[in-house]
Every structure is written in structure tokens, then in C-alpha cells.
Design an enzyme around this catalytic site. Structure first.
Site, mmCIF file in Angstrom:
data_model
loop_
_atom_site.group_PDB
_atom_site.id
_atom_site.type_symbol
_atom_site.label_atom_id
_atom_site.label_comp_id
_atom_site.label_asym_id
_atom_site.label_seq_id
_atom_site.Cartn_x
_atom_site.Cartn_y
_atom_site.Cartn_z
ATOM 1 N N TYR A 1 -1.280 -10.594 14.706
ATOM 2 C CA TYR A 1 -1.199 -9.393 13.856
ATOM 3 C C TYR A 1 -2.217 -8.347 14.312
ATOM 4 N N SER A 2 -3.492 -8.739 14.424
ATOM 5 C CA SER A 2 -4.506 -7.727 14.730
ATOM 6 C C SER A 2 -4.333 -7.183 16.150
ATOM 7 N N THR B 1 -6.091 -1.147 10.474
ATOM 8 C CA THR B 1 -6.866 -2.199 9.809
ATOM 9 C C THR B 1 -8.220 -2.436 10.482
ATOM 10 N N ASP B 2 -9.159 -3.006 9.717
ATOM 11 C CA ASP B 2 -10.462 -3.376 10.297
ATOM 12 C C ASP B 2 -10.336 -4.595 11.212
ATOM 13 N N GLU B 3 -9.199 -5.317 11.116
ATOM 14 C CA GLU B 3 -9.070 -6.553 11.900
ATOM 15 C C GLU B 3 -9.043 -6.294 13.400
ATOM 16 N N TYR C 1 -8.606 -21.896 2.499
ATOM 17 C CA TYR C 1 -8.604 -22.312 3.905
ATOM 18 C C TYR C 1 -10.028 -22.693 4.343
ATOM 19 N N HIS D 1 -9.250 -18.317 12.642
ATOM 20 C CA HIS D 1 -9.643 -17.584 11.425
ATOM 21 C C HIS D 1 -10.897 -16.729 11.647
ATOM 22 N N LEU E 1 12.938 -2.308 4.257
ATOM 23 C CA LEU E 1 13.084 -3.332 3.204
ATOM 24 C C LEU E 1 13.179 -4.731 3.810
ATOM 25 N N THR E 2 12.128 -5.101 4.518
ATOM 26 C CA THR E 2 11.968 -6.491 4.930
ATOM 27 C C THR E 2 11.620 -7.271 3.667
ATOM 28 N N LYS F 1 -1.675 -4.554 15.889
ATOM 29 C CA LYS F 1 -2.194 -3.323 15.280
ATOM 30 C C LYS F 1 -3.120 -2.603 16.266
ATOM 31 N N PRO G 1 -5.057 -22.637 -2.931
ATOM 32 C CA PRO G 1 -5.433 -23.112 -1.592
ATOM 33 C C PRO G 1 -6.544 -22.278 -0.965
ATOM 34 N N ILE H 1 0.848 -1.210 0.000
ATOM 35 C CA ILE H 1 0.000 0.000 0.000
ATOM 36 C C ILE H 1 0.878 1.252 0.000
HETATM 37 P P1 NAD Z 1 3.371 -4.744 3.435
HETATM 38 O O1 NAD Z 1 3.739 -5.884 4.312
HETATM 39 O O2 NAD Z 1 3.197 -4.983 1.974
HETATM 40 O O3 NAD Z 1 4.474 -3.570 3.578
HETATM 41 C C1 NAD Z 1 4.991 -3.181 4.810
HETATM 42 C C2 NAD Z 1 6.228 -2.314 4.538
HETATM 43 O O4 NAD Z 1 6.752 -1.885 5.801
HETATM 44 C C3 NAD Z 1 7.357 -3.055 3.811
HETATM 45 O O5 NAD Z 1 7.875 -2.246 2.780
HETATM 46 C C4 NAD Z 1 8.401 -3.286 4.896
HETATM 47 O O6 NAD Z 1 9.738 -3.321 4.393
HETATM 48 C C5 NAD Z 1 8.173 -2.075 5.796
HETATM 49 N N1 NAD Z 1 8.603 -2.309 7.178
HETATM 50 C C6 NAD Z 1 8.337 -3.389 7.960
HETATM 51 N N2 NAD Z 1 8.910 -3.242 9.172
HETATM 52 C C7 NAD Z 1 9.513 -2.019 9.158
HETATM 53 C C8 NAD Z 1 10.253 -1.282 10.127
HETATM 54 N N3 NAD Z 1 10.481 -1.782 11.358
HETATM 55 N N4 NAD Z 1 10.734 -0.075 9.806
HETATM 56 C C9 NAD Z 1 10.526 0.438 8.546
HETATM 57 N N5 NAD Z 1 9.849 -0.222 7.590
HETATM 58 C C10 NAD Z 1 9.337 -1.441 7.899
HETATM 59 O O7 NAD Z 1 2.077 -4.116 4.090
HETATM 60 P P2 NAD Z 1 0.814 -3.427 3.389
HETATM 61 O O8 NAD Z 1 -0.144 -4.462 2.999
HETATM 62 O O9 NAD Z 1 1.301 -2.450 2.388
HETATM 63 O O10 NAD Z 1 0.200 -2.648 4.643
HETATM 64 C C11 NAD Z 1 0.634 -1.319 4.964
HETATM 65 C C12 NAD Z 1 -0.109 -0.847 6.202
HETATM 66 O O11 NAD Z 1 -1.516 -0.870 5.952
HETATM 67 C C13 NAD Z 1 0.114 -1.738 7.429
HETATM 68 O O12 NAD Z 1 0.211 -0.907 8.555
HETATM 69 C C14 NAD Z 1 -1.134 -2.602 7.483
HETATM 70 O O13 NAD Z 1 -1.411 -2.987 8.809
HETATM 71 C C15 NAD Z 1 -2.169 -1.652 6.936
HETATM 72 N N6 NAD Z 1 -3.324 -2.272 6.268
HETATM 73 C C16 NAD Z 1 -3.140 -3.207 5.265
HETATM 74 C C17 NAD Z 1 -4.255 -3.709 4.599
HETATM 75 C C18 NAD Z 1 -4.101 -4.708 3.480
HETATM 76 O O14 NAD Z 1 -5.106 -5.231 3.003
HETATM 77 N N7 NAD Z 1 -2.905 -5.007 2.987
HETATM 78 C C19 NAD Z 1 -5.534 -3.285 4.947
HETATM 79 C C20 NAD Z 1 -5.680 -2.347 5.976
HETATM 80 C C21 NAD Z 1 -4.572 -1.834 6.611
HETATM 81 O O1 DAU Z 2 -8.699 -6.716 6.688
HETATM 82 C C1 DAU Z 2 -7.511 -6.033 6.463
HETATM 83 C C2 DAU Z 2 -6.360 -7.009 6.473
HETATM 84 O O2 DAU Z 2 -6.429 -7.740 5.258
HETATM 85 C C3 DAU Z 2 -5.000 -6.335 6.601
HETATM 86 O O3 DAU Z 2 -4.923 -5.672 7.836
HETATM 87 C C4 DAU Z 2 -3.875 -7.368 6.488
HETATM 88 O O4 DAU Z 2 -2.620 -6.716 6.523
HETATM 89 C C5 DAU Z 2 -4.031 -8.090 5.174
HETATM 90 O O5 DAU Z 2 -3.041 -9.100 5.038
HETATM 91 C C6 DAU Z 2 -5.428 -8.717 5.062
HETATM 92 O O6 DAU Z 2 -5.580 -9.797 6.022
HETATM 93 P P1 DAU Z 2 -6.324 -11.156 5.634
HETATM 94 O O7 DAU Z 2 -5.874 -12.229 6.545
HETATM 95 O O8 DAU Z 2 -7.788 -10.942 5.486
HETATM 96 O O9 DAU Z 2 -5.717 -11.346 4.130
HETATM 97 P P2 DAU Z 2 -5.172 -12.644 3.353
HETATM 98 O O10 DAU Z 2 -4.976 -12.217 1.932
HETATM 99 O O11 DAU Z 2 -4.043 -13.291 4.053
HETATM 100 O O12 DAU Z 2 -6.413 -13.622 3.412
HETATM 101 C C7 DAU Z 2 -7.686 -13.244 2.898
HETATM 102 C C8 DAU Z 2 -8.647 -14.376 3.186
HETATM 103 O O13 DAU Z 2 -8.280 -15.500 2.368
HETATM 104 C C9 DAU Z 2 -8.600 -14.864 4.616
HETATM 105 O O14 DAU Z 2 -9.910 -15.247 5.004
HETATM 106 C C10 DAU Z 2 -7.687 -16.089 4.555
HETATM 107 C C11 DAU Z 2 -7.971 -16.645 3.166
HETATM 108 N N1 DAU Z 2 -6.858 -17.333 2.496
HETATM 109 C C12 DAU Z 2 -5.653 -16.694 2.434
HETATM 110 C C13 DAU Z 2 -4.592 -17.283 1.820
HETATM 111 C C14 DAU Z 2 -3.236 -16.591 1.765
HETATM 112 C C15 DAU Z 2 -7.046 -18.571 1.897
HETATM 113 O O15 DAU Z 2 -8.160 -19.140 1.926
HETATM 114 N N2 DAU Z 2 -5.995 -19.146 1.276
HETATM 115 C C16 DAU Z 2 -4.753 -18.583 1.220
HETATM 116 O O16 DAU Z 2 -3.815 -19.191 0.650
#
Ligand code: NAD
Ligand code: DAU
Length: 354
Positions: free
Chosen positions: A158-159, A132-134, A215, A292, A33-34, A162, A213, A11
Site C-alpha cells: 500500500y505505502s 499518507t504519512d506511510e 497485532y 508492520h 464504488l469498490t 502511494k 484483535p 475520508i
Molecule cells: P477508503 O478505502 O475508505 O475509500 C476509497 C474510495 O475510493 C472508495 O469510495 C472507493 O470506492 C474509491 N475507489 C477505489 N478505487 C477507485 C477507482 N479506481 N476509481 C474511482 N474510485 C475508486 O479510503 P480512505 O480511508 O477514505 O482514504 C482516502 C484517501 O486518503 C486515500 O488516497 C488514502 O491513501 C488517503 N489517506 C487515508 C488515511 C486514513 O487514515 N484512512 C490517512 C491518510 C491518507
Molecule cells: O497512516 C495513515 C494510514 O493509516 C492510511 O494511509 C491508511 O489508508 C489507513 O488504513 C491507516 O493505515 P494503518 O495500517 O495504520 O491503519 P489500520 O487501522 O489498519 O491499523 C492501525 C494500527 O492498528 C496498525 O498498527 C495495525 C493495528 N491493527 C489493525 C487492525 C485492523 C491491529 O492491531 N489490529 C487490527 O485488527
């Protein structure tokens, strides 16, 4: 200028690209850059002096305070986090370290910087925390979607991490007056999404002829939002959000996982047909994720009523764009999945350190 943390992640990178497409206001991008951070996603900015990348940890107070002093940002937008629920189940330590301790250290660095600003700059300054909504836990099938007043009931490491960071941000506002904003968003999808998450994983596996896959029974529900719409929500809240408030962000797009996977397969069947059969033939049910969450759904009416934000994409238009992007960027996917990208980071930064 603004300071973005985690701007090489999914994001964050979309946000930085979107920000610099809308404005010339420079961005300092701080990212550790993890495995999830990817400089390739930012390649199109190589020629833009408005993008200044710094590799580093949000928990490094010396580094962060010196960046703040040097660049004097008017805002910090905080994306950096460990973000994958499955990884948090296997190894929660990094989640506590970055999401909780890292956010605490970032808040302290920002407080030090903000406290020393002249009154006019201090008043205009904002820190936006992306969450996040989680944090709200899991809904039953007939429950109303989460509003900002829903109790916090996080269920995964994770949640929980957050949720802890949200509480810290809230407390730094109430106790120290730090001018913060928090957004709680539903599941994002779109370009540059690391293929460990459901949508990019399914696209990648489908094209590679691997199992898709699912779940458990696949009937868990998520509320999907195209990443570009999340970026526009963040820009809107940063510009006009009320201090100390939280804003839910969602797509009004509730779907079961099975429906999402079937939609991807149907799109791929049309865009890149298999020699025989459908991509859906690769669907494979696997063991469920421990703990889950069954359903997430966001009520984003506060953001839409107060600040006039609405998503532009429906699930159908957003998923079509996303799949087309993956079909047109096989190199990006190959590099993140083959380990070539990790090798590059190692070489690049080892060489720089000399
Ligand atoms: P992501 O895992 O793709 O990216 C996270 C980034 O943070 C990476 O570039 C990583 O290198 C960097 N990072 C990790 N640890 C760090 C540290 N200690 N210092 C500096 N940089 C660090 O995550 P994303 O999906 O882009 O999510 C971004 C944010 O949005 C997160 O806070 C996540 O909780 C939130 N969020 C994600 C989603 C989603 O669906 N992906 C939804 C709602 C909220
Ligand atoms: O709701 C916001 C969150 O959405 C963010 O805060 C998280 O950072 C982001 O990773 C995401 O979390 P989810 O656990 O919902 O996302 P994920 O893509 O891992 O999984 C989406 C749904 O799909 C979840 O119900 C688990 C399921 N799943 C996921 C994977 C990777 C499968 O059924 N099979 C899979 O292989």
C-alpha cells in the site's frame, strides 16, 4: 465547481459532506464504488443538486475527460485509492492498478483538460493529491516526527503504491507545470469509517461481543487525526497552498494501539455498560502484520506556520464523538458488515445498466 475522486469512501465522503456544509459550490463525485465506497454515507445529500455522483474508475480516460469537459471544474481533489494495508499484503494488484496506474491516467486526463483551459482558468486551476504519512516508512521510538523533507521509505505494498503516486504527481508538476498540491496525512478516524480499520473494527467487535484483535505486542504507535480536521486541512491547502508543495497533516496525537483500544473500551464501558465486566476483557493478542511499521508521527508545523491550520479535536474529544456516532448509527454498520449494502449496489447499478 470541484471534482472529487473517491468521494464515497471514508475520508472522501466526510470531505464532500463538509464541503457542502461550508459552501454551495457544486461537487462532481467520481467513485468506482469498490467494497469501500458507500452511497449510504452521502444519503443526507440526496436532496442537494450541488452533489452530482458518477460511478466510474479514475483510470477511465474517456469518462474522466468527458466529465472534465462537461463540468469545467476549477479543482480536482483526489482521494480515490485502495487504502487498507492488510488487503495490500494479501493482494497488491489492485493497489498498483488504482493507486499507481489509476493516478497516472487521472494525471493525464487532468493535463489534457488543463492544457486546453483559457490562461486565466488554467492559472487558477488546482489538483490536490491526498496521500499518507506511510510513504516515509517507520520511526524508532526517539526519532523526530516526519517532516516534508524526510526520505521516502515505504514498507508495505500500500505505502509503496502511494509513494509511487506521489512521485508521479510531483513529476507532472515539474515536467508539465501541472498545478498540483500534495498532502501527506496521518491515521484518520471518525464517522463512516469502514470496519476493517482498527478503530471502527474495535467499536464494532466490542459491541458484538467479539474478540478485539491486537497485532503483535500492540505497542505500535500511530498519530491519530479526527477526519473533520483532515477535511479542514485539505480545504486550507486547496485555498492557500503553494503550488507544487507538499504539506504534512497530523494530529499531534501519538498513541499506541493498545492505548487506543483501551480508550475505546473505557468510553464504551461508560456509554453502554456490559452486563458484567469491561469491554477490555475482549482484548485478544493475535499474530503480527508482516512488515508492520512500528511508529508514525507527523510534524505538521509547515501547514500550521504557513497556512494557519490547527486541528480542532483532541484524541479524547474526537474519539468520544466517533463512538457516539457509531452508537447512534447501527444501521450504517449493519449494512456494510452484513453484505446488504453490496447487494444494494449490485441491484441498483445492474438495474440502471438495462
Ligand atoms: P477508503 O478505502 O475508505 O475509500 C476509497 C474510495 O475510493 C472508495 O469510495 C472507493 O470506492 C474509491 N475507489 C477505489 N478505487 C477507485 C477507482 N479506481 N476509481 C474511482 N474510485 C475508486 O479510503 P480512505 O480511508 O477514505 O482514504 C482516502 C484517501 O486518503 C486515500 O488516497 C488514502 O491513501 C488517503 N489517506 C487515508 C488515511 C486514513 O487514515 N484512512 C490517512 C491518510 C491518507
Ligand atoms: O497512516 C495513515 C494510514 O493509516 C492510511 O494511509 C491508511 O489508508 C489507513 O488504513 C491507516 O493505515 P494503518 O495500517 O495504520 O491503519 P489500520 O487501522 O489498519 O491499523 C492501525 C494500527 O492498528 C496498525 O498498527 C495495525 C493495528 N491493527 C489493525 C487492525 C485492523 C491491529 O492491531 N489490529 C487490527 O485488527
Amino acid at each position: 465547481m470541484i471534482l472529487v475522486t473517491g468521494g464515497a469512501g471514508f475520508i472522501g465522503a466526510n470531505f464532500v459532506l463538509d464541503w457542502l456544509a461550508h459552501s454551495d459550490e457544486p461537487v462532481v463525485n467520481l467513485d468506482k464504488l469498490t467494497y469501500a465506497g458507500n452511497m449510504q454515507s452521502l444519503q443526507s445529500l440526496d436532496a442537494r443538486s450541488a452533489h452530482h455522483f458518477v460511478r466510474g474508475d479514475i483510470g477511465d480516460r474517456v469518462l474522466v475527460e468527458s466529465l472534465l469537459r462537461e463540468h469545467q471544474p476549477r479543482a480536482v481533489v483526489h482521494f480515490a485509492a485502495e487504502s487498507h494495508v492488510d488487503r495490500s499484503i494479501h493482494g497488491p494488484g489492485d493497489f498498483i492498478q488504482t493507486n499507481v496506474v489509476g493516478t497516472f491516467n487521472l494525471l493525464e486526463s487532468v493535463r489534457t483538460y488543463w492544457s486546453a483551459l483559457a490562461p486565466e482558468q488554467a492559472q487558477a486551476f488546482r489538483m490536490l493529491h491526498v496521500s499518507t504519512d506511510e510513504v516515509y516508512g517507520s520511526l524508532q521510538a526517539n526519532d523526530a516526527p516526519f517532516t516534508e523533507r524526510h526520505a521516502y521509505e515505504p514498507n508495505s505494498p500500500y505505502s509503496a503504491s502511494k509513494a509511487a503516486s506521489d512521485h508521479l504527481v510531483r513529476a507532472w508538476h515539474h515536467t508539465y507545470g501541472l498545478p498540483v498540491l500534495t498532502t501527506n496525512c496521518s491515521n484518520n478516524y471518525g464517522p463512516y469509517h469502514f470496519p476493517e480499520k482498527l478503530i471502527p473494527l474495535v467499536i464494532h467487535n466490542a459491541l458484538a461481543g467479539k474478540p478485539l484483535p491486537i497485532y503483535g505486542d500492540g505497542l505500535q504507535v500511530r498519530d491519530w487525526l479526527y477526519v473533520g480536521d483532515h477535511c479542514s486541512a485539505i480545504r486550507t491547502v486547496l485555498a492557500n497552498g503553494r503550488l507544487g508543495e507538499t504539506y504534512n497533516v497530523g494530529g499531534w496525537n501519538e498513541k499506541t494501539n493498545l492505548d487506543v483500544v483501551r480508550a475505546i473500551c473505557a468510553h464504551l464501558d461508560a456509554a453502554k455498560p456490559k452486563v458484567s465486566g469491561s469491554y477490555a476483557d475482549q482484548i485478544s493478542f493475535v499474530a503480527d502484520r508482516p512488515g508492520h511499521d512500528r511508529r508514525y508521527a507527523i510534524d505538521a508545523s509547515k501547514l500550521s506556520d504557513e497556512l494557519g491550520w490547527r486541528p480542532r479535536e483532541t484524541f479524547e474529544t474526537g474519539i468520544a464523538k466517533t463512538i457516539d456516532w457509531y452508537l447512534n448509527h447501527p444501521q450504517w454498520v449493519d449494512n456494510v458488515t452484513s453484505g446488504a449494502y453490496r447487494d444494494w449496489v449490485h441491484q441498483q447499478y445492474a438495474a440502471q445498466a438495462r
